[in-house]
Scaffold this motif. Structure first.
Motif, mmCIF file in Angstrom:
data_model
loop_
_atom_site.group_PDB
_atom_site.id
_atom_site.type_symbol
_atom_site.label_atom_id
_atom_site.label_comp_id
_atom_site.label_asym_id
_atom_site.label_seq_id
_atom_site.Cartn_x
_atom_site.Cartn_y
_atom_site.Cartn_z
ATOM 1 N N ARG A 265 2.528 1.692 -3.454
ATOM 2 C CA ARG A 265 1.583 2.259 -4.440
ATOM 3 C C ARG A 265 1.344 3.749 -4.177
ATOM 4 O O ARG A 265 1.193 4.530 -5.108
ATOM 5 N N PHE A 266 1.304 4.137 -2.898
ATOM 6 C CA PHE A 266 1.121 5.538 -2.543
ATOM 7 C C PHE A 266 2.244 6.397 -3.134
ATOM 8 O O PHE A 266 1.984 7.444 -3.740
ATOM 9 N N GLU B 188 0.826 -1.209 0.000
ATOM 10 C CA GLU B 188 0.000 0.000 0.000
ATOM 11 C C GLU B 188 0.861 1.260 0.000
ATOM 12 O O GLU B 188 0.577 2.210 -0.737
ATOM 13 N N ASP C 99 1.568 14.803 -13.457
ATOM 14 C CA ASP C 99 0.397 15.538 -13.946
ATOM 15 C C ASP C 99 0.485 17.030 -13.642
ATOM 16 O O ASP C 99 0.186 17.863 -14.502
ATOM 17 N N ARG D 160 6.200 1.091 -11.659
ATOM 18 C CA ARG D 160 4.898 0.444 -11.930
ATOM 19 C C ARG D 160 5.078 -1.034 -12.273
ATOM 20 O O ARG D 160 4.260 -1.858 -11.886
ATOM 21 N N ALA E 122 3.021 10.039 -9.933
ATOM 22 C CA ALA E 122 2.072 10.281 -11.030
ATOM 23 C C ALA E 122 1.410 11.651 -10.871
ATOM 24 O O ALA E 122 1.211 12.375 -11.864
ATOM 25 N N VAL E 123 1.085 12.035 -9.632
ATOM 26 C CA VAL E 123 0.518 13.367 -9.383
ATOM 27 C C VAL E 123 1.540 14.439 -9.745
ATOM 28 O O VAL E 123 1.209 15.436 -10.398
ATOM 29 N N ASP F 281 1.893 6.618 -6.822
ATOM 30 C CA ASP F 281 0.802 7.552 -7.128
ATOM 31 C C ASP F 281 1.243 9.001 -6.933
ATOM 32 O O ASP F 281 0.856 9.883 -7.715
#
Length: 95
Positions: free
Chosen positions: A44-45, A41, A55, A77, A51-52, A48
């Motif tokens: 993945r955080f 978990e 973006d 990933r 990824a933020v 993520d």
């Protein structure tokens, strides 16, 4: 002797988050004596978060920063897909 502190930069932030993701995946760090237990978990955080970052910085990165960030995200990933979730932990998006 204290190691030199790197210059604050987008690359430093990307690598800091990637390092945290790898540690959460249970990948040993060269400066650590013990291998940390995997925490899918948390891994993945951190992926993520990268990824933020990608973006939110779209159109503001140099070409080399973009390539580096995309390479980091791709590699993480691929690794995170191999992680096993803890028993009873849902995997993937929940509806």
């Amino acid at each position: 002797m204290t190691p030199a502190v790197p210059e604050a930069s987008l690359q430093a932030l990307m690598h800091l988050l990637a390092e945290q993701a790898l540690l959460a995946m249970g990948v040993p760090h060269p400066m650590m004596k013990e291998v940390p237990p995997a925490n899918p978990e948390a891994a993945r955080f951190y992926v993520d978060l990268l990824a933020v970052l990608k973006d939110k910085t779209e159109g503001r990165r140099t070409d080399s920063e973009t390539r580096e960030l995309e390479d980091i995200l791709y590699g993480l990933r691929m690794r995170v897909m191999d992680l096993k979730a803890a028993p009873g932990t849902p995997v993937g998006p929940q509806s």
